[in-house]
Design a protein around this motif. Structure first.
Motif, PDB file in Angstrom:
ATOM      1  N   GLY A   8       0.810  -1.215   0.000  1.00  0.00           N
ATOM      2  CA  GLY A   8       0.000   0.000   0.000  1.00  0.00           C
ATOM      3  C   GLY A   8       0.837   1.255   0.000  1.00  0.00           C
ATOM      4  O   GLY A   8       2.055   1.217   0.220  1.00  0.00           O
ATOM      5  N   HIS A   9       0.173   2.362  -0.245  1.00  0.00           N
ATOM      6  CA  HIS A   9       0.821   3.662  -0.397  1.00  0.00           C
ATOM      7  C   HIS A   9       1.476   4.102   0.919  1.00  0.00           C
ATOM      8  O   HIS A   9       1.023   3.737   1.996  1.00  0.00           O
ATOM      9  N   VAL A  10       2.526   4.914   0.779  1.00  0.00           N
ATOM     10  CA  VAL A  10       3.224   5.432   1.956  1.00  0.00           C
ATOM     11  C   VAL A  10       2.248   6.235   2.829  1.00  0.00           C
ATOM     12  O   VAL A  10       1.353   6.908   2.308  1.00  0.00           O
ATOM     13  N   ASP A  11       2.406   6.091   4.137  1.00  0.00           N
ATOM     14  CA  ASP A  11       1.600   6.843   5.110  1.00  0.00           C
ATOM     15  C   ASP A  11       0.142   6.399   5.188  1.00  0.00           C
ATOM     16  O   ASP A  11      -0.668   7.073   5.818  1.00  0.00           O
ATOM     17  N   HIS A  12      -0.189   5.294   4.550  1.00  0.00           N
ATOM     18  CA  HIS A  12      -1.578   4.846   4.632  1.00  0.00           C
ATOM     19  C   HIS A  12      -1.871   4.056   5.905  1.00  0.00           C
ATOM     20  O   HIS A  12      -2.986   3.627   6.133  1.00  0.00           O
ATOM     21  N   GLY A  13      -0.812   3.847   6.721  1.00  0.00           N
ATOM     22  CA  GLY A  13      -1.064   3.254   8.041  1.00  0.00           C
ATOM     23  C   GLY A  13      -0.690   1.791   8.163  1.00  0.00           C
ATOM     24  O   GLY A  13      -1.185   1.094   9.049  1.00  0.00           O
ATOM     25  N   LYS A  14       0.221   1.316   7.305  1.00  0.00           N
ATOM     26  CA  LYS A  14       0.614  -0.092   7.359  1.00  0.00           C
ATOM     27  C   LYS A  14       1.298  -0.423   8.684  1.00  0.00           C
ATOM     28  O   LYS A  14       0.905  -1.348   9.388  1.00  0.00           O
ATOM     29  N   SER A  15       2.350   0.354   9.015  1.00  0.00           N
ATOM     30  CA  SER A  15       3.119   0.041  10.226  1.00  0.00           C
ATOM     31  C   SER A  15       2.266   0.198  11.479  1.00  0.00           C
ATOM     32  O   SER A  15       2.357  -0.614  12.407  1.00  0.00           O
ATOM     33  N   THR A  16       1.418   1.222  11.496  1.00  0.00           N
ATOM     34  CA  THR A  16       0.566   1.448  12.660  1.00  0.00           C
ATOM     35  C   THR A  16      -0.406   0.281  12.833  1.00  0.00           C
ATOM     36  O   THR A  16      -0.666  -0.176  13.947  1.00  0.00           O
ATOM     37  N   ARG A  35      11.964   9.757  10.675  1.00  0.00           N
ATOM     38  CA  ARG A  35      11.210  10.253   9.516  1.00  0.00           C
ATOM     39  C   ARG A  35       9.766   9.755   9.526  1.00  0.00           C
ATOM     40  O   ARG A  35       9.001  10.053   8.609  1.00  0.00           O
ATOM     41  N   GLU A  36       9.423   8.933  10.533  1.00  0.00           N
ATOM     42  CA  GLU A  36       8.080   8.349  10.629  1.00  0.00           C
ATOM     43  C   GLU A  36       7.684   7.704   9.313  1.00  0.00           C
ATOM     44  O   GLU A  36       6.614   7.942   8.762  1.00  0.00           O
ATOM     45  N   MET A  37       8.595   6.887   8.785  1.00  0.00           N
ATOM     46  CA  MET A  37       8.326   6.278   7.489  1.00  0.00           C
ATOM     47  C   MET A  37       9.061   4.942   7.440  1.00  0.00           C
ATOM     48  O   MET A  37      10.184   4.834   7.914  1.00  0.00           O
ATOM     49  N   THR A  38       8.422   3.947   6.861  1.00  0.00           N
ATOM     50  CA  THR A  38       9.079   2.666   6.693  1.00  0.00           C
ATOM     51  C   THR A  38      10.023   2.765   5.509  1.00  0.00           C
ATOM     52  O   THR A  38       9.624   3.202   4.431  1.00  0.00           O
ATOM     53  N   ILE A  39      11.283   2.403   5.736  1.00  0.00           N
ATOM     54  CA  ILE A  39      12.266   2.445   4.666  1.00  0.00           C
ATOM     55  C   ILE A  39      12.613   1.033   4.233  1.00  0.00           C
ATOM     56  O   ILE A  39      12.588   0.686   3.065  1.00  0.00           O
ATOM     57  N   VAL A 112      -9.128  -1.307   4.952  1.00  0.00           N
ATOM     58  CA  VAL A 112      -9.360   0.111   4.679  1.00  0.00           C
ATOM     59  C   VAL A 112      -9.264   0.805   6.034  1.00  0.00           C
ATOM     60  O   VAL A 112     -10.176   0.721   6.856  1.00  0.00           O
ATOM     61  N   THR A 113      -8.104   1.424   6.263  1.00  0.00           N
ATOM     62  CA  THR A 113      -7.795   1.878   7.616  1.00  0.00           C
ATOM     63  C   THR A 113      -8.019   3.387   7.769  1.00  0.00           C
ATOM     64  O   THR A 113      -8.449   4.050   6.827  1.00  0.00           O
ATOM     65  N   LYS A 114      -7.747   3.880   8.952  1.00  0.00           N
ATOM     66  CA  LYS A 114      -7.990   5.292   9.305  1.00  0.00           C
ATOM     67  C   LYS A 114      -9.473   5.649   9.174  1.00  0.00           C
ATOM     68  O   LYS A 114      -9.822   6.785   8.813  1.00  0.00           O
ATOM     69  N   CYS A 115     -10.348   4.667   9.435  1.00  0.00           N
ATOM     70  CA  CYS A 115     -11.785   4.911   9.299  1.00  0.00           C
ATOM     71  C   CYS A 115     -12.275   5.984  10.265  1.00  0.00           C
ATOM     72  O   CYS A 115     -13.314   6.598  10.040  1.00  0.00           O
ATOM     73  N   ASP A 116     -11.500   6.191  11.345  1.00  0.00           N
ATOM     74  CA  ASP A 116     -11.898   7.235  12.304  1.00  0.00           C
ATOM     75  C   ASP A 116     -11.776   8.633  11.699  1.00  0.00           C
ATOM     76  O   ASP A 116     -12.298   9.607  12.225  1.00  0.00           O
ATOM     77  N   LEU A 117     -11.081   8.733  10.553  1.00  0.00           N
ATOM     78  CA  LEU A 117     -10.863  10.058   9.963  1.00  0.00           C
ATOM     79  C   LEU A 117     -11.896  10.438   8.903  1.00  0.00           C
ATOM     80  O   LEU A 117     -11.886  11.564   8.419  1.00  0.00           O
ATOM     81  N   VAL A 148     -11.211  -0.566   9.070  1.00  0.00           N
ATOM     82  CA  VAL A 148     -10.631  -0.610  10.417  1.00  0.00           C
ATOM     83  C   VAL A 148     -10.093   0.765  10.811  1.00  0.00           C
ATOM     84  O   VAL A 148      -9.959   1.659   9.977  1.00  0.00           O
ATOM     85  N   SER A 149      -9.786   0.893  12.087  1.00  0.00           N
ATOM     86  CA  SER A 149      -8.993   2.027  12.540  1.00  0.00           C
ATOM     87  C   SER A 149      -7.972   1.494  13.529  1.00  0.00           C
ATOM     88  O   SER A 149      -8.331   0.859  14.519  1.00  0.00           O
ATOM     89  N   ALA A 150      -6.693   1.754  13.217  1.00  0.00           N
ATOM     90  CA  ALA A 150      -5.640   1.291  14.118  1.00  0.00           C
ATOM     91  C   ALA A 150      -5.628   2.139  15.382  1.00  0.00           C
ATOM     92  O   ALA A 150      -5.112   1.723  16.411  1.00  0.00           O
ATOM     93  N   VAL A 151      -6.222   3.325  15.309  1.00  0.00           N
ATOM     94  CA  VAL A 151      -6.204   4.233  16.450  1.00  0.00           C
ATOM     95  C   VAL A 151      -7.312   3.901  17.450  1.00  0.00           C
ATOM     96  O   VAL A 151      -7.065   3.766  18.643  1.00  0.00           O
ATOM     97  N   THR A 152      -8.543   3.710  16.956  1.00  0.00           N
ATOM     98  CA  THR A 152      -9.638   3.389  17.886  1.00  0.00           C
ATOM     99  C   THR A 152      -9.773   1.882  18.107  1.00  0.00           C
ATOM    100  O   THR A 152     -10.426   1.446  19.040  1.00  0.00           O
TER     101      THR A 152
HETATM  102  P1  GDP Z   1       2.855   3.469   6.593  1.00  0.00           P
HETATM  103  O1  GDP Z   1       3.788   4.390   5.902  1.00  0.00           O
HETATM  104  O2  GDP Z   1       1.805   2.934   5.658  1.00  0.00           O
HETATM  105  O3  GDP Z   1       3.514   2.387   7.387  1.00  0.00           O
HETATM  106  O4  GDP Z   1       2.014   4.409   7.600  1.00  0.00           O
HETATM  107  P2  GDP Z   1       2.169   4.604   9.174  1.00  0.00           P
HETATM  108  O5  GDP Z   1       1.741   3.407   9.905  1.00  0.00           O
HETATM  109  O6  GDP Z   1       3.530   5.152   9.460  1.00  0.00           O
HETATM  110  O7  GDP Z   1       1.065   5.721   9.421  1.00  0.00           O
HETATM  111  C1  GDP Z   1       1.112   7.000   8.845  1.00  0.00           C
HETATM  112  C2  GDP Z   1       0.423   8.001   9.747  1.00  0.00           C
HETATM  113  O8  GDP Z   1      -0.963   7.714   9.854  1.00  0.00           O
HETATM  114  C3  GDP Z   1       0.974   8.025  11.156  1.00  0.00           C
HETATM  115  O9  GDP Z   1       1.058   9.345  11.602  1.00  0.00           O
HETATM  116  C4  GDP Z   1      -0.074   7.266  11.961  1.00  0.00           C
HETATM  117  O10 GDP Z   1      -0.139   7.666  13.291  1.00  0.00           O
HETATM  118  C5  GDP Z   1      -1.341   7.595  11.214  1.00  0.00           C
HETATM  119  N1  GDP Z   1      -2.339   6.509  11.316  1.00  0.00           N
HETATM  120  C6  GDP Z   1      -2.157   5.210  11.006  1.00  0.00           C
HETATM  121  N2  GDP Z   1      -3.289   4.498  11.198  1.00  0.00           N
HETATM  122  C7  GDP Z   1      -4.231   5.365  11.630  1.00  0.00           C
HETATM  123  C8  GDP Z   1      -5.627   5.245  11.992  1.00  0.00           C
HETATM  124  O11 GDP Z   1      -6.241   4.168  11.937  1.00  0.00           O
HETATM  125  N3  GDP Z   1      -6.269   6.383  12.398  1.00  0.00           N
HETATM  126  C9  GDP Z   1      -5.631   7.582  12.444  1.00  0.00           C
HETATM  127  N4  GDP Z   1      -6.324   8.622  12.858  1.00  0.00           N
HETATM  128  N5  GDP Z   1      -4.325   7.735  12.126  1.00  0.00           N
HETATM  129  C10 GDP Z   1      -3.625   6.653  11.711  1.00  0.00           C
END
Ligand code: GDP
Length: 633
Positions: A8-16, A35-39, A112-117, A148-152
């Motif tokens: 998936g795309h960068v910052d889409h929440g894979k690592s979280t 860098r808050e990024m998976t390298i 499909v993550t970050k559903c809380d947003l 899903v939401s990794a946060v909630t």
């Molecule tokens: P990756 O690059 O796909 O591994 O993305 P990250 O896991 O580093 O997440 C990118 C950003 O999105 C970080 O700032 C996370 O805190 C945020 N994030 C990830 N999952 C969620 C979620 O389910 N809800 C919210 N609100 N933020 C999230």
């Protein structure tokens, strides 16, 4: 133990998401934290609700690190695609999906993550719709979508259940006795030395085994093996494995090296491939283009020689020879990806059909037909591939192979003669295949090794958990292996003929397993036996015995035959039992019948024991009740 990778795309929440699911933070490099990024690749694992253990490889989403992504997805069983609900599918979502498609990975799930947003449900519906459109036409077209939401934490339980379902019918990883591991990480562990990690394919590795590191041709020995931080003596195929290698320095190794048995793989410079280009490529691929090839965890630049055309157009499939800039260890059937170095885009990918071809003259008549035949495989290869790691009845194996009957039987003869396949029922070995019953079970030799390995593993972990039990119940083993009864019996027969297991009346064990009591347990047992010898025919109740030696030990004494159960609550010492049985039988032979009162008096016991004993003899069909008397059955 299945291995899945994120995509998936960068910052889409894979690592979280991985952190939320497993409690393990896959971003381990300081630079990744900063860098808050998976390298680079991250690794985590978890146990699913159904009890299955799972390895997860977290891959970087940023396009600059796509080669690290490619190093992680070779050999995986399924993909976990992550799409952020607030953004929807993005360029790397599409590129990762294209790569998954080209690699033939057809098992997957979309979180499909970050559903809380997302502001509302309509938005979410729209993103789900868009995601389905992006999946359409790929190997993951039917993959389930889980919001899903990794946060909630919303949707995470559903995601775990969906993962369980996704992996439920995953076929057992094949053990063909030719292990190989494409190295995706090399590092040093203080006190141990050089460690490499990767996904083990095609065979198992043991501590102490000699291995070769290809294409370098370095020899080494396995000092230690780990999977999920647990030490192993033997690593089975299909797992993430860390290997501690002796006698090689970290500087001698690199990502993309392959660990194999010495002499097993001759590295390739030139390979014949089937090549499919991605649909939305801006330009055709011309003959002689310089590309980057990704295969296993290796990356190598190469020239593409298009064999049947001057160029391949977007979405087209054709044949090519790849001239590799340096040798790579690979096998026929391996999948690969080709990318353009600049601009950096994924061109396509496919399957290796010949690892050591000659240099082909392009457009030679008959060349494409030869390559097609090679790709389809010989009848032997087709049948062997059909068998995979599963046992099949002969008629089913032949039907599934889709080979003409005569050709199929001939192929089976060859596979049996060369030891690549076997008849599970050893008594049939050597019979002409034409005379075998259609229900005869056949297996590939690799499939048998896989199954036998599973049995050994199950028994060993059972012995470790229940050291006081003589073995695992046959029924339990049967249900864990999920084999039909006739096949199960044949499998056990073969495993015991090969010395892998010993069959007891109701249990199965490893040959070297023995019940061992501690000195304290031994002392309690002696005390109990002394009591039993003193009053052999009026033994203490089962509960009392249990209190005296413990439930585990009592079960072991029953298991090994020191005690014999005549009723749930009445256990006799074996010598007393034998004496009673012999006495009753002798009486019956002389007198023709016996009463409970006579039994009671004969052994100076009480009515309770005499009744229980005689009912036991009735049940085991030694005696039969006629009115108040017993006669021989
Ligand atoms: P990756 O690059 O796909 O591994 O993305 P990250 O896991 O580093 O997440 C990118 C950003 O999105 C970080 O700032 C996370 O805190 C945020 N994030 C990830 N999952 C969620 C979620 O389910 N809800 C919210 N609100 N933020 C999230």
């Amino acid at each position: 133990m299945p291995v899945i990778a994120t995509a998936g795309h960068v910052d889409h929440g894979k690592s979280t998401l991985i952190l939320a699911l497993t409690g393990i933070d896959p971003d381990r490099l300081p630079e990744e934290k900063e860098r808050e990024m998976t390298i680079d690749l991250g690794f985590a694992w978890l146990t699913l609700p159904g009890g299955r253990e799972l390895s997860i490889i977290d891959v970087p989403g940023h396009e600059r690190f796509i080669k690290n992504m490619l190093a992680g997805v070779g050999g995986i069983d399924a993909a976990l695609v992550v799409v952020a609900a607030d953004e929807g599918p993005m360029p790397q979502t599409r590129e990762h999906l294209a790569i998954i498609d080209l690699l033939g990975i057809d098992r997957g799930l979309v979180a499909v993550t970050k559903c809380d947003l997302v502001p509302d449900n309509d938005w979410l519906e729209l993103v789900l719709e868009e995601t389905r459109e992006v999946l359409a036409g790929t190997t993951l077209a039917d993959a389930p979508l889980v919001p899903v939401s990794a946060v909630t934490g919303a949707g995470l339980p559903e995601l775990l259940t969906a993962l369980d379902r996704l992996l439920a019918d995953l076929p057992q990883a094949l053990d063909s006795g030719r292990p190989r591991l494409s190295v995706d990480r090399v590092f040093t562990v203080a006190g141990f030395g050089t460690v490499v990690t990767g996904t083990l394919l095609d065979g198992r590795l043991h501590v102490g085994q000699e291995v070769e590191i290809m294409p370098r041709g370095l020899k080494s020995r396995i000092r230690g093996l780990q999977s999920h931080k647990e030490r192993l003596q033997t690593a089975l195929p299909g797992r993430r494995v860390a290997i501690n290698l002796s006698g090689v320095a970290v500087e001698d190794l690199a990502r993309g090296d392959v660990i194999t048995l010495p002499g097993d793989i001759k590295p390739s410079h030139l390979i014949d491939v089937r090549l499919r280009l991605v649909d939305d490529l801006p330009l055709p691929l011309a003959h002689n283009t310089l590309v980057d090839v990704f295969i296993g965890a290796a990356e190598v630049s190469a020239r593409v020689r298009t064999l049947g055309a001057d160029e391949l157009r977007p979405g087209e499939t054709g044949w090519a020879q790849l001239r590799l800039a340096r040798p790579v260890a690979l096998r026929k059937g391996d999948r690969y990806i080709v990318r353009l170095p600049s601009p950096s885009i994924t061109l396509g990918g496919g399957v290796v059909v010949n690892t050591h071809p000659r240099r082909h003259r392009r457009f030679r008549p008959g060349l494409i037909e030869e390559l097609e035949t090679l790709a389809r495989g010989t009848p032997d290869e087709i049948l062997l591939q059909t068998l995979g790691a599963q046992p099949y009845e002969l008629k089913e194996a032949l039907a599934r192979s889709a080979l003409p009957a005569e050709v199929g039987l001939q192929a089976l003869t060859t596979l049996l003669e060369t030891g690549q396949a076997l008849l599970v029922d050893q008594k049939l070995t050597g019979r002409p295949v034409g005379t075998l019953p259609p229900t005869t079970y056949v297996m590939s030799a690799g499939g048998w090794a896989t199954l036998a390995g599973r049995i050994v593993e199950m028994l060993e972990s059972y012995h470790a958990r229940f050291p006081l039990r003589s073995g695992m119940g046959r029924e339990e083993l049967k249900s864990r292996l999920q084999l039909p009864p006739r096949l199960f019996n044949l499998v056990l027969e073969r495993a015991s003929a090969e010395g892998l297991v010993v069959e007891g009346e109701t249990t199965v064990r490893r040959p070297d397993h023995q019940v061992r009591f501690t000195p304290d347990q031994q002392r309690r047992i002696e005390d109990l036996l002394t009591t039993l010898r003193r009053e052999p025919f009026t033994p203490p109740s089962r509960v009392d015995m249990e209190n005296a030696v413990g439930a585990d030990v009592l079960a072991a004494l029953l298991d090994e035959g020191t005690l014999i159960k005549v009723r749930e609550d009445i256990l006799f010492h074996a010598p007393a039992y034998e004496q009673m049985r012999a006495g009753v039988l002798a009486h019956l032979q002389q007198e023709g019948s016996i009463t409970v009162a006579q039994v009671r008096d004969m052994f100076n016991t009480s009515r309770k024991y005499a009744i229980a004993f005689m009912e036991h003899l009735d049940e085991t069909r030694v005696t039969r009740r006629v009115g108040d008397e017993r006669v021989l059955w």
